[in-house]
Write a protein that holds these residues in place. Sequence first.
Motif, short mmCIF file in Angstrom:
data_model
loop_
_atom_site.label_atom_id
_atom_site.label_comp_id
_atom_site.label_asym_id
_atom_site.label_seq_id
_atom_site.Cartn_x
_atom_site.Cartn_y
_atom_site.Cartn_z
N TRP A 146 19.29 -25.72 34.39
CA TRP A 146 18.13 -25.75 35.82
C TRP A 146 18.63 -24.42 36.48
N THR A 147 18.30 -23.18 35.90
CA THR A 147 19.02 -21.93 36.66
C THR A 147 17.98 -21.81 37.84
N PRO A 148 18.39 -21.04 38.92
CA PRO A 148 17.10 -20.55 39.99
C PRO A 148 16.32 -19.90 39.59
N THR A 173 34.24 -15.76 39.96
CA THR A 173 33.59 -17.02 40.25
C THR A 173 33.02 -17.35 39.04
N VAL A 174 33.19 -18.60 38.87
CA VAL A 174 32.62 -19.26 37.64
C VAL A 174 31.49 -20.34 38.21
N ILE A 175 30.16 -20.18 37.44
CA ILE A 175 29.16 -21.07 37.80
C ILE A 175 28.62 -22.00 36.65
N HIS A 176 28.31 -23.21 36.97
CA HIS A 176 27.59 -24.01 35.75
C HIS A 176 26.24 -24.53 36.38
N TRP A 177 25.33 -24.54 35.76
CA TRP A 177 23.94 -25.13 36.23
C TRP A 177 23.61 -26.26 35.15
N PHE A 178 23.73 -27.48 35.76
CA PHE A 178 23.75 -28.70 34.79
C PHE A 178 22.25 -28.58 34.41
N ALA A 218 16.75 -27.02 51.07
CA ALA A 218 17.31 -26.58 50.09
C ALA A 218 18.59 -27.65 50.17
N LEU A 219 19.27 -27.79 48.94
CA LEU A 219 20.58 -28.39 48.80
C LEU A 219 21.82 -27.69 48.38
N ASN A 220 21.60 -26.54 47.66
CA ASN A 220 22.46 -25.71 47.25
C ASN A 220 23.20 -24.80 48.46
N MET A 221 24.22 -25.11 48.61
CA MET A 221 25.11 -24.61 49.90
C MET A 221 24.69 -23.02 50.19
N LEU A 222 24.66 -22.26 49.38
CA LEU A 222 24.49 -20.87 49.64
C LEU A 222 22.93 -20.57 49.69
N GLN A 223 22.24 -21.15 49.33
CA GLN A 223 20.83 -21.03 49.41
C GLN A 223 20.58 -21.45 50.86
N ILE A 224 21.01 -22.63 51.24
CA ILE A 224 20.92 -23.26 52.55
C ILE A 224 21.35 -22.14 53.94
N ALA A 225 22.41 -21.54 53.34
CA ALA A 225 22.87 -20.49 54.42
C ALA A 225 21.92 -19.58 54.25
N HIS A 226 21.41 -18.97 53.27
CA HIS A 226 20.41 -17.79 53.05
C HIS A 226 18.96 -18.22 54.02
N ALA A 227 18.52 -19.54 53.93
CA ALA A 227 17.40 -20.08 54.77
C ALA A 227 17.80 -20.30 56.11
N THR A 257 25.03 -16.76 42.52
CA THR A 257 24.24 -18.01 42.25
C THR A 257 22.76 -17.59 42.18
N MET A 258 22.14 -17.00 42.83
CA MET A 258 20.72 -16.82 42.77
C MET A 258 20.35 -15.61 41.79
#
Lengths: 608, 115
Positions: free
Chosen positions: A68-70, A60-65, A193-202, A513-514
Amino acid sequence: MTASALAPLAFAAPLTAAAVIAALGSVLPRRVTDLISIVAGMLTATIACGLLTAVAVNGTVIHWFGGWTPRHGVALGIAFTVDPIGGALATFASFLTLSALVFAWTYYDHGGPEMHTLMLVFASALIGFFLTGDLFNLFVFFELMSVSAYALTAFRTEDDSAVLGALSFAVVNSIGAFLVLIGIVMVYARTGALNMLQIAHALAAHADPLVIVAFALIAFGFLVKASIVPVHFWLTEAHAVAPTPLCVLFSGIMVQAGIYATARVYTDVFSGALAPHAHQIRVVLLSFGVLTAVVGALMCMMQQHLKRLLAFSTVSHSGMMLCAFALFSTRGLAGLVAYIVGHGLVKGALFMCSGVVLNHWSTLDVEMLRGRLRRTPWLVSLFGAGALALAGLPVFATFVGKAMIDRAADETGLAWLPFVLLFAAAMTAAAVLRALGTMAFGWGPKSDSQPAQSHPTTEAPESSDTGIPVVMLGTATVLLAACVALTFLRGRTAAPLSAALRFVDRQAKFAFTMHATPTGPLPHAAPQALHDALPLGIAASALALAIAAWALFGSRARPVWKLGRVFQPFRNALQLAHSGIVTDYVVWLTAGAAVFGLAMAAFTAGML
Amino acid sequence: MIGLLAFVVPAWIFVIGLYGMATSRHLVHLVMCLSVAQSATYVLILEVGYRLGATAPVFSDVLSTVRATDPVVQALSLTDIVVGATVSALLLAFALRIYKTCGTVDPEELRPMRG
């Protein structure tokens, strides 16, 4: 350059080129803007390939604009989270855009640079849509993609039916987008939350009514884009009037983006919370999918306008794709991705062929074209091959996708589903074959019962060239050849399967992600043997030929086939529903949303 | 009670907009009704981020410990308004174009030609 920098670049490259063309388009000669757009398309495809390779290596590849990392388990920034399925679809979108740009080379003599600008903006929005990991960002790309699509549909403003089609398209899709936004805001209200995976966690495993309503709104909004019955009307209106390069992108990848978004949001956000209701949600989604596949196939058979015919075929195939997702299995997802790619290549080639027809004979009416294609064997064979590919003949990539979907349906205990899909695929193929029989050989009954609301007999040609341009036929041939080549790749089933395994692995994606825990390379998946799917694939093609033959020659045996009369009221009702009036479509959308929402609510509340 | 109202009001605005669109006999009216339906989303977004007794989320002249409303939703609604303005402008341009070529903006009379 690191792999994570490739993600925003894939989206920024076409956008930059669009800005350059918009700024300099009026002073540069047409061929130069054409070249800039094609080079930008190639560059985007190269970047997307590089990104996909990086995803295949790293998992998986991730880029934080803006970096702004968690922090402390809270993601405030916006991320592009590229998993193998999103990466693959973004790559496919970039290649399809490139082919459409090349096709447009000899296509527009009176089109300005705005066409290329809008197409590149559309492509960049589409790529961003596939890569983003943020729910609101998903909505923004959805809107950017839609707005450029509306403008492109109405590109030939001198044609009033084009503007009218674009209007229906814009109104219906905007309402769909509002539904998506309302759903997203409801989720935000619950989780913050708006990050999809963080929403799922919450959300964890709490499925209360608010979560179910939010999912229903988001899913239905995206399914408007996926042209599910009864919200498919905009698609046929828009396709019938849009310039051909656009039809290639609309049918090849934009409609499928709606299915992808539904799958992505369900898997990343809701699959944990809604797991207890998965069976009920499957029933609702499958019902809409089967309805769409069947209605689309029946409408496809009734069309006399070539692009409208292909548009209804897209509706039908979109229903099949929704069924594939609704299986909620990794094999179904893998089949879905393979099918999206295979179908996109075939449908792109078929639309290009119809573009050649429009360009050369200035009409898309099958009756007007009776026998005219006699002297263009290459065009006829492309149409024929495309039709058989729609049916899933075992040398085309559509067959690989269908074989995986069929197996997934069997594993889920839905042994009847493959036969519904077979019927829909065969009908859509038969519709193309029937039209081809009339156009190429003059076969079939003369349609004496022309509807009162007659169509324009000729349309404006989209280029002043008199011969059939080699570039147009060449691009269509390349697309079909790619569709064949993919079938014989070594990883044809193993690669989508392992991509789907990563796609559904929410824990690994969340940790990555987190907490930046590397996900590791893609999980290994055993390839699926395809030889036991061969009979069904060949049967679909045979059925398509049989239906087409019946439609062409059945009229001579009229007394035996009186049965057809029984269906006449249904045919009339279906045709009446496609009124072409935008206010009617709003009513259909409202009714569809109500049925979808109520079914979802009633099922999950255990009332049914 | 207030919690329920927070959903009822946007739902009501949205349904009014839909009703207007479904019964519209004028394209400009139709576009306006689409905007009305979209304003339901603005209202909902702002409600979600509202805190009782909180101030605007601008921390240049107040202590950062002061209770403030959620700044994220304000960014969301701004984006939403930009999107809405784009779509409305485009749709109104379509309506103008249709009026110029067809001489009418009544959706019932604008039945497209088809085959």
